[in-house]
Each structure stands twice: as C-alpha cells, then as structure tokens.
Motif scaffolding. Structure first.
Motif: not given
Length: 148
Positions: A31-33, A79-80, A86-89, A97-100
């Motif tokens: 994932c991005a993180m 933690g996310v 919460e994590g980044p949207a 914020g979720l792309g795609g």
C-alpha cells in the motif's frame, strides 16, 4: 567498534528493504504507507555506505534518524491497520481521497492501508518493520556513541 555497528545497521536496512521487494515480487502488493516506509531504509543504506567509506561519526546519528523515521511510519501504519486511529484518506477505505476506480477490472485493485494482513506470527509487515527498525535505531545510536 563503530564500523561493525554501522555495517550491521546498514545490512539490517538492506535486509528489510530487500525483503519488501522480494515479497512484492512474490505477489504481496504494498500500500502507499508500505512504500513510504521504504524510503528511510534507502536513506539509511546510503548513509551507512558513506559512513563506512568516510568514518565520519556524525553520519551514524543520521542513520539513527532514518531508522527512527521508518519506525514512526510503521507504528502509524500499525495503528491504521488495527483501527486505533484513522489513516490518510488517500489509502484507506474512508473518505474522498481514495484514487482510482475501485470497481474497475482493468488492473489490480488498490491496496488499502487500513487492511490488516497477518504475515508472520499474527503480525503484519508494518508491525515487523516497526519492531525491527526500532532495533536498528538502537544499533545506529550505539554506533554513534562508540569510540573509534
């Protein structure tokens, strides 16, 4: 005593980064993180190589900072994944914020950062990165404080 510790810390980041790429090649898509956690390891490797070549003690502190950075990102990611915060949207199942296109069948679905995927002994890769990177911080600090 400093050089063996720097070598150990550098090889630790090589192993963690190499493992991430290995598992990605075996089908575990990051994932991005997860990707964010890789950059400080790359920096620690570069710092370690330069520190070994120059013998400059101050670089070990930068190595510790790089390892601490990936530890912090991995703890946040943990933690996310576990729903503690919460994590980044942009990479979670919540928010705009979720792309795609999640319903598209043209390619692989995006990997969400808030999905807990046990990897080994009930811990995710982010969990393991947090633990092992924290140990690397200790090694880097020991290298920075070592004589000679």
């Amino acid at each position: 005593m400093r050089s063996p510790l720097i070598l150990l810390a550098t090889l630790g980041s090589v192993a963690l980064l190499g493992g991430a790429f290995l598992f990605q090649s075996l089908g575990w898509q990051p994932c991005a993180m997860c990707l964010w956690q890789r950059w400080p390891h790359a920096a620690a490797i570069a710092i370690g190589v330069i520190a070994l070549a120059t013998g400059w003690r101050g670089l070990a502190w930068l190595g510790a900072l790089a390892a601490a950075t990936t530890t912090g990102i991995a703890i946040f990611h943990t933690g996310v994944e576990r729903g503690w915060w919460e994590g980044p949207a942009s990479c979670t199942g919540v928010g705009p914020g979720l792309g795609g296109d999640l319903l598209s069948t043209d390619g692989p679905a995006p990997v969400l950062c808030d999905v807990f995927t046990p990897f080994l002994w009930g811990l995710s890769m982010a969990n393991w990165n947090a633990i092992l990177s924290a140990l690397l911080v200790v090694v880097w600090v020991a290298a920075a404080r070592a004589k000679g």
